[in-house]
Design a protein around this motif. Structure first.
Motif, PDB file in Angstrom:
ATOM      1  N   ARG A  77       0.840  -1.192   0.000  1.00  0.00           N
ATOM      2  CA  ARG A  77       0.000   0.000   0.000  1.00  0.00           C
ATOM      3  C   ARG A  77       0.874   1.240   0.000  1.00  0.00           C
ATOM      4  O   ARG A  77       1.975   1.237   0.545  1.00  0.00           O
ATOM      5  N   GLN A  78       0.357   2.291  -0.558  1.00  0.00           N
ATOM      6  CA  GLN A  78       1.086   3.548  -0.593  1.00  0.00           C
ATOM      7  C   GLN A  78       0.813   4.393   0.644  1.00  0.00           C
ATOM      8  O   GLN A  78       1.664   5.146   1.095  1.00  0.00           O
TER       9      GLN A  78
ATOM     10  N   TYR B  54      -6.335   1.539  -0.150  1.00  0.00           N
ATOM     11  CA  TYR B  54      -6.341   0.792  -1.398  1.00  0.00           C
ATOM     12  C   TYR B  54      -4.926   0.318  -1.723  1.00  0.00           C
ATOM     13  O   TYR B  54      -3.943   1.000  -1.430  1.00  0.00           O
TER      14      TYR B  54
ATOM     15  N   LEU C 231      -1.509  -0.604  -3.714  1.00  0.00           N
ATOM     16  CA  LEU C 231      -0.737  -0.166  -4.868  1.00  0.00           C
ATOM     17  C   LEU C 231      -0.578  -1.368  -5.793  1.00  0.00           C
ATOM     18  O   LEU C 231      -0.940  -1.318  -6.968  1.00  0.00           O
TER      19      LEU C 231
ATOM     20  N   GLU D 217      -2.815   6.733  -6.339  1.00  0.00           N
ATOM     21  CA  GLU D 217      -2.163   5.743  -5.484  1.00  0.00           C
ATOM     22  C   GLU D 217      -0.684   5.613  -5.810  1.00  0.00           C
ATOM     23  O   GLU D 217       0.133   5.288  -4.948  1.00  0.00           O
TER      24      GLU D 217
END
Length: 277
Positions: free
Chosen positions: A184-185, A191, A193, A253
């Motif tokens: 994930r970012q 959400y 990545l 993202e």
């Protein structure tokens, strides 16, 4: 609160569900099958989903299956992500499912709901693509059993009124060495990545990805490059990256270049985890 009203139906059998869909569709009500209903609520609130009739299939017996039958693990479309994680009958799937959304949502999100979702991540499909699973559907033409790698092309290719019922996976795939990771970012439940799932079977590594492109996919090109042990790891990874689809996501993202940077490192992790497994 949804900005529209709809009729609610709760059939007790698959045939009743199929017949209901055909009847309501003929009435122009744009019927929708649901099990958890999370996507209807989430997307309906922002006018991305609309229906005048909801057909809730979560209590139909076949859709609640979660057991081994002979040499196959049979999972129903209404099994929740929480149930998958707790039962842990397919460890790669359990680990992947445990990283989807947060624990509160996992109690409601179902296997079928995630795989058939409009949102493009659909991470729950990755283990099944790797395991050459069989998809059981029912619709106006009856029951069908289709290899997932034939029926899933960017998304599950269902005809009007056709319903995902179960997915069957050979037991040997559920016991194979695996690697999965969700990068994930932003935050722990944001959400993804990129989500990567890998499985080693018959001495070959298989790889499937979500979040890199606008659809989840398994790539034979990536697999061929990673399994070429005549080349050093760095070259295997570069050749794998050269086999990607052309359209890499570039959004809030993460940029396309950043996604490729992350993927390069994830592929290295896959090799280090599974090469000698």
């Amino acid at each position: 609160m949804l900005p529209f009203d709809f009729d609610y139906y709760k059939p007790s059998s698959l045939q009743e569900a199929v017949n209901l869909y055909q009847y309501l569709n003929q009435q122009g009500k744009k019927p929708m099958f649901i099990s958890g209903g999370t996507e209807l609520i989430t997307l309906g609130r922002i006018n991305l989903v609309y229906t005048e009739a909801v057909i809730d299939v979560k209590e139909i017996a076949e859709s609640k299956a979660m057991q081994f039958s002979g040499e196959y693990l049979v999972l129903g479309s209404s099994v929740t992500l929480t149930e998958l994680s707790e039962e842990n009958l397919f460890p790669l799937l359990s680990k992947t499912a445990s990283e989807i959304a947060d624990h509160t949502a996992q109690v409601k999100i179902t296997l079928g709901g995630n795989i058939c979702a409009q949102i493009f991540y659909r991470e729950a499909v990755l283990p099944f693509l790797l395991a050459d699973s069989q998809v059981v559907t029912v619709g106006p033409e009856g029951t069908k059993v289709t290899p997932i790698n034939e029926i899933f092309r960017e998304r599950l290719q269902l005809s009007s009124g056709e319903l995902l019922v179960q997915i069957a996976t050979e037991k040997r795939f559920t016991e194979a060495p695996f690697f999965t990771f969700k990068r994930r970012q932003q935050w722990d439940t944001g959400y993804p990545l990129i989500t990567i799932a890998a499985l080693k079977i018959d001495s070959e590594i298989r790889v499937a990805l979500s979040g890199l492109c606008p659809f989840p996919f398994r790539s034979q090109g990536i697999e061929a490059a990673l399994n070429n042990k005549e080349m050093p790891e760095s070259e295997r990874i570069e050749r794998a990256l050269a086999s990607l689809p052309e359209r890499i996501l570039d959004d809030v993202e993460g940029s396309a270049n950043y996604r490729l940077f992350v993927l390069r490192n994830l592929l290295l992790d896959v090799l280090e985890s599974l090469d000698k497994a």
